[in-house]
Design a protein around this motif. Structure first.
Motif, PDB file in Angstrom:
ATOM      1  N   ALA A 177     -38.034 -22.819 -57.604  1.00  0.00           N
ATOM      2  CA  ALA A 177     -36.982 -23.503 -58.360  1.00  0.00           C
ATOM      3  C   ALA A 177     -37.554 -24.437 -59.429  1.00  0.00           C
ATOM      4  O   ALA A 177     -36.834 -24.887 -60.295  1.00  0.00           O
ATOM      5  CB  ALA A 177     -36.098 -24.304 -57.403  1.00  0.00           C
ATOM      6  N   HIS A 178     -38.849 -24.718 -59.337  1.00  0.00           N
ATOM      7  CA  HIS A 178     -39.449 -25.721 -60.216  1.00  0.00           C
ATOM      8  C   HIS A 178     -40.333 -25.096 -61.286  1.00  0.00           C
ATOM      9  O   HIS A 178     -40.913 -24.044 -61.085  1.00  0.00           O
ATOM     10  CB  HIS A 178     -40.270 -26.712 -59.384  1.00  0.00           C
ATOM     11  CG  HIS A 178     -39.429 -27.558 -58.502  1.00  0.00           C
ATOM     12  ND1 HIS A 178     -38.856 -28.727 -58.922  1.00  0.00           N
ATOM     13  CD2 HIS A 178     -39.021 -27.378 -57.219  1.00  0.00           C
ATOM     14  CE1 HIS A 178     -38.151 -29.246 -57.941  1.00  0.00           C
ATOM     15  NE2 HIS A 178     -38.230 -28.444 -56.893  1.00  0.00           N
ATOM     16  N   ARG A 179     -40.443 -25.815 -62.397  1.00  0.00           N
ATOM     17  CA  ARG A 179     -41.326 -25.450 -63.505  1.00  0.00           C
ATOM     18  C   ARG A 179     -42.148 -26.685 -63.850  1.00  0.00           C
ATOM     19  O   ARG A 179     -41.600 -27.783 -64.025  1.00  0.00           O
ATOM     20  CB  ARG A 179     -40.540 -24.986 -64.745  1.00  0.00           C
ATOM     21  CG  ARG A 179     -39.825 -23.684 -64.546  1.00  0.00           C
ATOM     22  CD  ARG A 179     -40.846 -22.529 -64.491  1.00  0.00           C
ATOM     23  NE  ARG A 179     -40.226 -21.274 -64.157  1.00  0.00           N
ATOM     24  CZ  ARG A 179     -40.362 -20.646 -63.006  1.00  0.00           C
ATOM     25  NH1 ARG A 179     -41.085 -21.170 -62.054  1.00  0.00           N
ATOM     26  NH2 ARG A 179     -39.784 -19.491 -62.784  1.00  0.00           N
ATOM     27  N   LEU A 180     -43.445 -26.514 -63.959  1.00  0.00           N
ATOM     28  CA  LEU A 180     -44.356 -27.632 -64.132  1.00  0.00           C
ATOM     29  C   LEU A 180     -43.996 -28.520 -65.321  1.00  0.00           C
ATOM     30  O   LEU A 180     -43.923 -29.742 -65.189  1.00  0.00           O
ATOM     31  CB  LEU A 180     -45.798 -27.127 -64.287  1.00  0.00           C
ATOM     32  CG  LEU A 180     -46.836 -28.234 -64.462  1.00  0.00           C
ATOM     33  CD1 LEU A 180     -46.985 -29.044 -63.193  1.00  0.00           C
ATOM     34  CD2 LEU A 180     -48.164 -27.661 -64.902  1.00  0.00           C
ATOM     35  N   GLU A 206     -41.657 -28.865 -53.088  1.00  0.00           N
ATOM     36  CA  GLU A 206     -40.334 -28.412 -52.641  1.00  0.00           C
ATOM     37  C   GLU A 206     -40.243 -26.892 -52.634  1.00  0.00           C
ATOM     38  O   GLU A 206     -39.549 -26.318 -51.788  1.00  0.00           O
ATOM     39  CB  GLU A 206     -39.246 -29.015 -53.521  1.00  0.00           C
ATOM     40  CG  GLU A 206     -39.063 -30.498 -53.277  1.00  0.00           C
ATOM     41  CD  GLU A 206     -38.026 -31.131 -54.199  1.00  0.00           C
ATOM     42  OE1 GLU A 206     -37.386 -30.409 -54.996  1.00  0.00           O
ATOM     43  OE2 GLU A 206     -37.868 -32.357 -54.112  1.00  0.00           O
ATOM     44  N   ASP A 207     -40.939 -26.221 -53.549  1.00  0.00           N
ATOM     45  CA  ASP A 207     -40.967 -24.755 -53.530  1.00  0.00           C
ATOM     46  C   ASP A 207     -41.745 -24.249 -52.321  1.00  0.00           C
ATOM     47  O   ASP A 207     -41.356 -23.264 -51.675  1.00  0.00           O
ATOM     48  CB  ASP A 207     -41.575 -24.199 -54.825  1.00  0.00           C
ATOM     49  CG  ASP A 207     -40.631 -24.289 -56.001  1.00  0.00           C
ATOM     50  OD1 ASP A 207     -39.401 -24.351 -55.783  1.00  0.00           O
ATOM     51  OD2 ASP A 207     -41.115 -24.299 -57.151  1.00  0.00           O
ATOM     52  N   VAL A 208     -42.848 -24.917 -51.991  1.00  0.00           N
ATOM     53  CA  VAL A 208     -43.617 -24.533 -50.799  1.00  0.00           C
ATOM     54  C   VAL A 208     -42.735 -24.693 -49.554  1.00  0.00           C
ATOM     55  O   VAL A 208     -42.644 -23.788 -48.720  1.00  0.00           O
ATOM     56  CB  VAL A 208     -44.907 -25.381 -50.668  1.00  0.00           C
ATOM     57  CG1 VAL A 208     -45.618 -25.084 -49.357  1.00  0.00           C
ATOM     58  CG2 VAL A 208     -45.839 -25.133 -51.854  1.00  0.00           C
ATOM     59  N   ALA A 209     -42.061 -25.819 -49.452  1.00  0.00           N
ATOM     60  CA  ALA A 209     -41.199 -26.074 -48.288  1.00  0.00           C
ATOM     61  C   ALA A 209     -40.061 -25.064 -48.193  1.00  0.00           C
ATOM     62  O   ALA A 209     -39.751 -24.558 -47.101  1.00  0.00           O
ATOM     63  CB  ALA A 209     -40.640 -27.493 -48.344  1.00  0.00           C
ATOM     64  N   SER A 210     -39.442 -24.737 -49.316  1.00  0.00           N
ATOM     65  CA  SER A 210     -38.316 -23.794 -49.262  1.00  0.00           C
ATOM     66  C   SER A 210     -38.793 -22.395 -48.894  1.00  0.00           C
ATOM     67  O   SER A 210     -38.094 -21.671 -48.188  1.00  0.00           O
ATOM     68  CB  SER A 210     -37.544 -23.778 -50.590  1.00  0.00           C
ATOM     69  OG  SER A 210     -38.289 -23.170 -51.622  1.00  0.00           O
TER      70      SER A 210
END
Length: 165
Positions: free
Chosen positions: A124-127, A24-28
């Motif tokens: 926006a994400h954290r592993l 989702e971070d790649v897409a955004s």
């Protein structure tokens, strides 16, 4: 692999850094590039790195997966980690399949600062959080067994490393 106690081959001592970026971070970030694409933007300046800004060592990734499974990271490390020297595997024919991890032998981390500055984008994400959420929501609910995991690469590395000591 960790859920079933399969060995995890890690190069050297597991302290190489890598970044893993959520889809989702790649897409955004890609959407941000498209949204900002116009005649006023210089095409030579349209290359951006997409990454979270929290590189983790391979061992930290193992720990995060263990924690998402409600397992003790130290116990997992003691049970499943197998360190090997990639230099000792030079010339060894390894399968091209098998879902190998890590997929790079050295450090791999990039900065997303340019995307932050020029596009106003940030991950926006954290592993660690995503693993816990994803595992609880998806993997555990499907109760997948280990039959779908291709361990051919892992087995070849373990065998080659044992033969080249």
């Amino acid at each position: 692999r960790i859920a079933w106690g399969f060995p995890i081959p890690l190069p050297v001592d597991g302290c190489r850094f890598t970044t893993l970026t959520h889809v989702e971070d790649v897409a955004s970030m890609l959407a941000s590039v498209v949204a900002q694409n116009g005649p006023e933007n210089d095409n030579d300046d349209r290359v951006f790195n997409c990454a979270n800004d929290a590189p983790l060592t391979h061992l930290e990734i193992v720990d995060a997966v263990a924690e998402s499974l409600d397992l003790d990271p130290k116990a997992v490390r003691d049970r499943v980690i197998f360190f090997y020297d990639p230099l000792r595997l030079e010339g060894v024919k390894l399968p091209s399949s098998g879902g190998k991890f890590p997929f790079r032998m050295g450090d791999f981390a990039v900065s997303s600062q340019k995307a932050r500055t020029k596009l106003g984008w940030s991950p926006a994400h954290r592993l660690k959080t995503d693993l816990k959420d994803w595992y609880a929501r998806s993997y555990r609910l499907r109760r997948r067994d280990a039959s779908h995991i291709d361990l051919s690469w892992d087995k070849a590395v373990l065998e080659a490393a044992a033969n080249n000591r």
